[in-house]
Design an enzyme around this catalytic site. Structure first.
Site, PDB file in Angstrom:
ATOM      1  N   ASN A  10       0.866  -1.174   0.000  1.00 63.11           N
ATOM      2  CA  ASN A  10       0.000   0.000   0.000  1.00 63.11           C
ATOM      3  C   ASN A  10       0.906   1.228   0.000  1.00 63.11           C
ATOM      4  O   ASN A  10       1.403   1.646   1.044  1.00 63.11           O
ATOM      5  CB  ASN A  10      -0.884  -0.064   1.263  1.00 63.11           C
ATOM      6  CG  ASN A  10      -1.762   1.158   1.404  1.00 63.11           C
ATOM      7  OD1 ASN A  10      -1.689   2.095   0.606  1.00 63.11           O
ATOM      8  ND2 ASN A  10      -2.601   1.149   2.431  1.00 63.11           N
ATOM      9  N   LYS A  17       2.931   0.966   3.343  1.00 64.31           N
ATOM     10  CA  LYS A  17       2.564  -0.106   4.264  1.00 64.31           C
ATOM     11  C   LYS A  17       2.709  -1.419   3.509  1.00 64.31           C
ATOM     12  O   LYS A  17       2.443  -1.485   2.312  1.00 64.31           O
ATOM     13  CB  LYS A  17       1.113   0.054   4.724  1.00 64.31           C
ATOM     14  CG  LYS A  17       0.899   1.250   5.636  1.00 64.31           C
ATOM     15  CD  LYS A  17      -0.532   1.275   6.168  1.00 64.31           C
ATOM     16  CE  LYS A  17      -0.790   2.580   6.909  1.00 64.31           C
ATOM     17  NZ  LYS A  17      -2.176   3.007   6.848  1.00 64.31           N
ATOM     18  N   ARG A  91      -2.712  -2.082  -3.324  1.00 63.84           N
ATOM     19  CA  ARG A  91      -3.843  -1.180  -3.139  1.00 63.84           C
ATOM     20  C   ARG A  91      -3.663  -0.030  -4.126  1.00 63.84           C
ATOM     21  O   ARG A  91      -2.635   0.659  -4.102  1.00 63.84           O
ATOM     22  CB  ARG A  91      -3.862  -0.625  -1.718  1.00 63.84           C
ATOM     23  CG  ARG A  91      -4.959   0.382  -1.536  1.00 63.84           C
ATOM     24  CD  ARG A  91      -4.776   1.148  -0.259  1.00 63.84           C
ATOM     25  NE  ARG A  91      -5.856   2.092  -0.076  1.00 63.84           N
ATOM     26  CZ  ARG A  91      -5.706   3.247   0.558  1.00 63.84           C
ATOM     27  NH1 ARG A  91      -4.543   3.582   1.055  1.00 63.84           N
ATOM     28  NH2 ARG A  91      -6.721   4.047   0.690  1.00 63.84           N
ATOM     29  N   HIS A 182     -11.873   4.551   0.179  1.00 62.94           N
ATOM     30  CA  HIS A 182     -11.994   3.595   1.294  1.00 62.94           C
ATOM     31  C   HIS A 182     -12.869   2.389   0.927  1.00 62.94           C
ATOM     32  O   HIS A 182     -13.421   1.724   1.801  1.00 62.94           O
ATOM     33  CB  HIS A 182     -12.616   4.251   2.545  1.00 62.94           C
ATOM     34  CG  HIS A 182     -11.695   5.169   3.266  1.00 62.94           C
ATOM     35  ND1 HIS A 182     -12.152   6.273   3.945  1.00 62.94           N
ATOM     36  CD2 HIS A 182     -10.364   5.160   3.420  1.00 62.94           C
ATOM     37  CE1 HIS A 182     -11.128   6.905   4.480  1.00 62.94           C
ATOM     38  NE2 HIS A 182     -10.034   6.255   4.173  1.00 62.94           N
ATOM     39  N   ARG A 243      -7.836  17.174   6.583  1.00 65.09           N
ATOM     40  CA  ARG A 243      -8.697  17.645   5.483  1.00 65.09           C
ATOM     41  C   ARG A 243      -9.970  18.271   6.043  1.00 65.09           C
ATOM     42  O   ARG A 243     -10.527  17.779   7.021  1.00 65.09           O
ATOM     43  CB  ARG A 243      -9.090  16.480   4.565  1.00 65.09           C
ATOM     44  CG  ARG A 243      -7.933  15.827   3.859  1.00 65.09           C
ATOM     45  CD  ARG A 243      -8.454  14.786   2.861  1.00 65.09           C
ATOM     46  NE  ARG A 243      -7.399  13.895   2.443  1.00 65.09           N
ATOM     47  CZ  ARG A 243      -7.431  12.574   2.631  1.00 65.09           C
ATOM     48  NH1 ARG A 243      -8.455  11.990   3.212  1.00 65.09           N
ATOM     49  NH2 ARG A 243      -6.420  11.830   2.220  1.00 65.09           N
ATOM     50  N   ASP A 285      -4.180  14.418  15.340  1.00 57.31           N
ATOM     51  CA  ASP A 285      -4.421  13.128  15.987  1.00 57.31           C
ATOM     52  C   ASP A 285      -5.626  13.235  16.912  1.00 57.31           C
ATOM     53  O   ASP A 285      -5.628  14.041  17.848  1.00 57.31           O
ATOM     54  CB  ASP A 285      -3.169  12.718  16.783  1.00 57.31           C
ATOM     55  CG  ASP A 285      -3.224  11.255  17.181  1.00 57.31           C
ATOM     56  OD1 ASP A 285      -4.299  10.796  17.630  1.00 57.31           O
ATOM     57  OD2 ASP A 285      -2.202  10.570  17.030  1.00 57.31           O
ATOM     58  N   ARG A 287      -6.504  11.486  19.238  1.00 56.59           N
ATOM     59  CA  ARG A 287      -6.197  11.231  20.654  1.00 56.59           C
ATOM     60  C   ARG A 287      -5.905  12.529  21.402  1.00 56.59           C
ATOM     61  O   ARG A 287      -6.227  12.665  22.570  1.00 56.59           O
ATOM     62  CB  ARG A 287      -5.004  10.269  20.791  1.00 56.59           C
ATOM     63  CG  ARG A 287      -5.427   8.832  20.582  1.00 56.59           C
ATOM     64  CD  ARG A 287      -4.257   7.939  20.378  1.00 56.59           C
ATOM     65  NE  ARG A 287      -3.637   8.174  19.075  1.00 56.59           N
ATOM     66  CZ  ARG A 287      -2.846   7.297  18.465  1.00 56.59           C
ATOM     67  NH1 ARG A 287      -2.569   6.157  19.037  1.00 56.59           N
ATOM     68  NH2 ARG A 287      -2.330   7.569  17.286  1.00 56.59           N
ATOM     69  N   GLU A 336     -12.730   2.514  15.745  1.00 55.40           N
ATOM     70  CA  GLU A 336     -12.481   1.335  16.576  1.00 55.40           C
ATOM     71  C   GLU A 336     -12.077   1.696  17.994  1.00 55.40           C
ATOM     72  O   GLU A 336     -12.269   0.919  18.925  1.00 55.40           O
ATOM     73  CB  GLU A 336     -11.352   0.483  15.952  1.00 55.40           C
ATOM     74  CG  GLU A 336     -11.772  -0.168  14.644  1.00 55.40           C
ATOM     75  CD  GLU A 336     -10.575  -0.657  13.826  1.00 55.40           C
ATOM     76  OE1 GLU A 336      -9.572  -1.056  14.439  1.00 55.40           O
ATOM     77  OE2 GLU A 336     -10.659  -0.628  12.589  1.00 55.40           O
ATOM     78  N   GLU A 387      -7.967  -4.125   5.840  1.00 54.31           N
ATOM     79  CA  GLU A 387      -7.835  -3.849   4.411  1.00 54.31           C
ATOM     80  C   GLU A 387      -6.789  -4.747   3.754  1.00 54.31           C
ATOM     81  O   GLU A 387      -6.979  -5.234   2.647  1.00 54.31           O
ATOM     82  CB  GLU A 387      -7.467  -2.365   4.206  1.00 54.31           C
ATOM     83  CG  GLU A 387      -8.627  -1.445   4.546  1.00 54.31           C
ATOM     84  CD  GLU A 387      -8.194  -0.019   4.823  1.00 54.31           C
ATOM     85  OE1 GLU A 387      -7.534   0.195   5.866  1.00 54.31           O
ATOM     86  OE2 GLU A 387      -8.516   0.872   4.033  1.00 54.31           O
TER      87      GLU A 387
HETATM   88  P1  ADP Z   1      -5.340   5.963   8.282  1.00 53.43           P
HETATM   89  O1  ADP Z   1      -6.481   6.763   7.716  1.00 53.43           O
HETATM   90  O2  ADP Z   1      -4.024   6.646   8.152  1.00 53.43           O
HETATM   91  O3  ADP Z   1      -5.347   4.507   7.862  1.00 53.43           O
HETATM   92  P2  ADP Z   1      -6.085   4.961  10.902  1.00 53.43           P
HETATM   93  O4  ADP Z   1      -7.318   4.240  10.495  1.00 53.43           O
HETATM   94  O5  ADP Z   1      -4.932   4.165  11.372  1.00 53.43           O
HETATM   95  O6  ADP Z   1      -5.606   6.013   9.826  1.00 53.43           O
HETATM   96  O7  ADP Z   1      -6.496   5.981  12.069  1.00 53.43           O
HETATM   97  C1  ADP Z   1      -5.629   6.928  12.555  1.00 53.43           C
HETATM   98  C2  ADP Z   1      -6.414   7.791  13.533  1.00 53.43           C
HETATM   99  O8  ADP Z   1      -6.910   6.957  14.579  1.00 53.43           O
HETATM  100  C3  ADP Z   1      -5.568   8.882  14.181  1.00 53.43           C
HETATM  101  O9  ADP Z   1      -6.216  10.141  14.046  1.00 53.43           O
HETATM  102  C4  ADP Z   1      -5.567   8.501  15.644  1.00 53.43           C
HETATM  103  O10 ADP Z   1      -5.712   9.602  16.445  1.00 53.43           O
HETATM  104  C5  ADP Z   1      -6.823   7.665  15.791  1.00 53.43           C
HETATM  105  N1  ADP Z   1      -6.725   6.790  16.961  1.00 53.43           N
HETATM  106  C6  ADP Z   1      -5.909   5.746  17.144  1.00 53.43           C
HETATM  107  N2  ADP Z   1      -6.055   5.246  18.399  1.00 53.43           N
HETATM  108  C7  ADP Z   1      -6.991   6.013  19.014  1.00 53.43           C
HETATM  109  C8  ADP Z   1      -7.587   6.031  20.308  1.00 53.43           C
HETATM  110  N3  ADP Z   1      -7.245   5.135  21.240  1.00 53.43           N
HETATM  111  N4  ADP Z   1      -8.509   6.970  20.578  1.00 53.43           N
HETATM  112  C9  ADP Z   1      -8.865   7.872  19.646  1.00 53.43           C
HETATM  113  N5  ADP Z   1      -8.347   7.911  18.410  1.00 53.43           N
HETATM  114  C10 ADP Z   1      -7.424   7.002  18.091  1.00 53.43           C
END
Ligand code: ADP
Length: 400
Positions: A10, A17, A91, A182, A243, A285, A287, A336, A387
């Site tokens: 990917n 990845k 991908r 997606h 975005r 992020d 988080r 998730e 994925e």
């Molecule tokens: P991508 O679109 O790059 O594939 P992911 O599906 O891996 O991204 O998601 C990344 C996002 O998930 C980041 O914004 C991160 O903050 C969020 N994330 C990961 N763990 C947590 C968590 N425990 N609580 C809230 N958000 C989280």
């Protein structure tokens, strides 16, 4: 004994990845990621049998350097897996209008991927580099390279959902329309939900929320995508990490004409400096926003706007379901992991029959159950997306 393994690649705009998967046992033996390509100190993480190997690549490494490094590393150190690679699944972000199913890669497919690059200039060329390097490392597997498109799941969109209300010639002549993205994740969700809900695909009706750094939502009727929030490009729709998602197009004219911002800079603002990052002025992020929800106004606002937009989409998509909706699904890094976002979104959806169970919502990770709804509610599920596994299985279907 190991038999035939699939290498999944990917190549993102600034990341790579990779994984090596047995698509029959549904087992991943090697996975990893290279981040910060084109920047200082690109980092490679390679995980093999739960052991992590970390390396720093030369500054400004590109996809060529990264993939050469990763494949040579695996070849040298984990030849037992490398030598069992039987096919490569790529991908590919944009398939345009014509590439609407996974395909064995040949000259003609490469031509079409190049043509669709106009709509994904940061992604499709990287995907092509992945294909080129696979040919170099695995010349004997040339016709065992498969392209799995992120757009193809949305090829079922009806015209009423994929056309924009702009002069028709822009679609006819230039193919400007909604393509979505997606699709690999939303398609995986359909397959997994069939099993969990014990329903045939042809009668499965879902609203699937893929919430990650990039986020999109898809309305799925009778197992098919009938509307989705990403558009011509992944910029449209939900609030994302960097975005903006939906906005009044007049904002662009305003920035350009009244504020004198150059078009390239506006593009950068809307794609790389907006979303959670723009609102918090700190981090893309989720988080960060979650951690500071109670003590920082901007962090709170970023989550409130994210959830407000998402709830509007879910409500709108429920109206497309012809009265039959089997489940609302959360997936992706945020979907998730963020119980706060799930709770906040679902609290706005009681009118359409969704009630969250607070305890299940918080304990879902430990429970390994998928359901987080109350008994009197419509189904609400959290399903981890896979994925890479989906790509490996698609590849296997075409080449074994
Ligand atoms: P991508 O679109 O790059 O594939 P992911 O599906 O891996 O991204 O998601 C990344 C996002 O998930 C980041 O914004 C991160 O903050 C969020 N994330 C990961 N763990 C947590 C968590 N425990 N609580 C809230 N958000 C989280």
């Amino acid at each position: 004994m190991l038999k035939k393994l699939i290498l999944v690649l990917n190549c993102g705009s600034s990341s790579l990845k990779f994984s090596i998967i047995d698509p029959i046992l549904k087992k991943t033996f090697v996975f990893g990621c290279v981040e910060c390509l084109f920047l200082i100190n690109p980092i490679v993480n390679i995980n093999v049998n739960s052991k992590n190997y970390k390396k720093i690549l030369p500054n400004y490494s590109d996809h060529h350097n990264a993939l050469n490094f990763v494949l040579n590393f695996i070849k040298k150190n984990f030849h037992n897996y490398y030598s069992k690679i039987y096919g490569i699944g790529h991908r590919v972000v944009h398939g345009g209008e014509n590439l609407n199913k996974s395909s064995i890669i040949n000259h003609n497919i490469i031509k079409k991927i190049k043509k669709a690059s106009i709509f994904a200039p940061l992604h499709n060329p990287s995907n092509l580099i992945g294909i080129q390097i696979s040919y170099k490392f695995f010349p004997h597997l040339k016709f065992k390279n498969v392209a799995v498109f992120d757009t193809s799941f949305h090829s079922s969109l009806p015209k009423s959902s994929y056309l924009y209300a702009i002069p028709y010639k822009f679609y006819k002549k230039y193919k400007i329309r909604r393509y979505g993205a997606h699709g690999i994740s939303h398609n995986y969700i359909v397959k997994k939900s069939q099993k969990i809900l014990k329903k045939n695909k042809s009668s499965l009706n879902l609203i699937s929320c893929h919430l990650g750094n990039g986020s999109s939502i898809t309305a799925i009727r009778n197992g098919k995508s009938i509307d989705t929030s990403m558009g011509l490009t992944p910029l449209e729709g939900l609030v994302m990490g960097t975005r903006s998602g939906d906005l009044d197009p007049a904002i662009i004219f305003f920035m350009y004409k009244k504020l004198g911002i150059k078009l390239d800079d506006i593009e950068e603002i809307l794609t790389k400096k907006s979303g959670l990052l723009g609102l918090t002025e700190k981090s893309s992020d989720c988080r960060y926003s979650e951690k500071n929800y109670k003590n920082n106004k901007k962090a709170k606002l970023s989550i409130d706007i994210f959830c407000h937009r998402l709830a509007k989409y879910i409500s709108a998509y429920s109206s497309l379901m012809k009265g039959r909706l089997d489940a609302l699904i959360f997936t992706g890094g945020i979907g998730e992991n963020s119980s706060l976002i799930r709770k906040s979104v679902v609290s706005k959806l009681e009118l359409i029959g969704f009630f969250i169970d607070k305890k299940l919502n918080i304990s879902i990770k430990k429970n390994k159950n998928y359901f987080i709804n109350k008994k009197n509610s419509r189904n609400i599920l959290v399903i981890p997306t896979k994925e890479e596994l989906f790509i490996a299985i698609e590849t296997k279907k075409l080449i074994y």
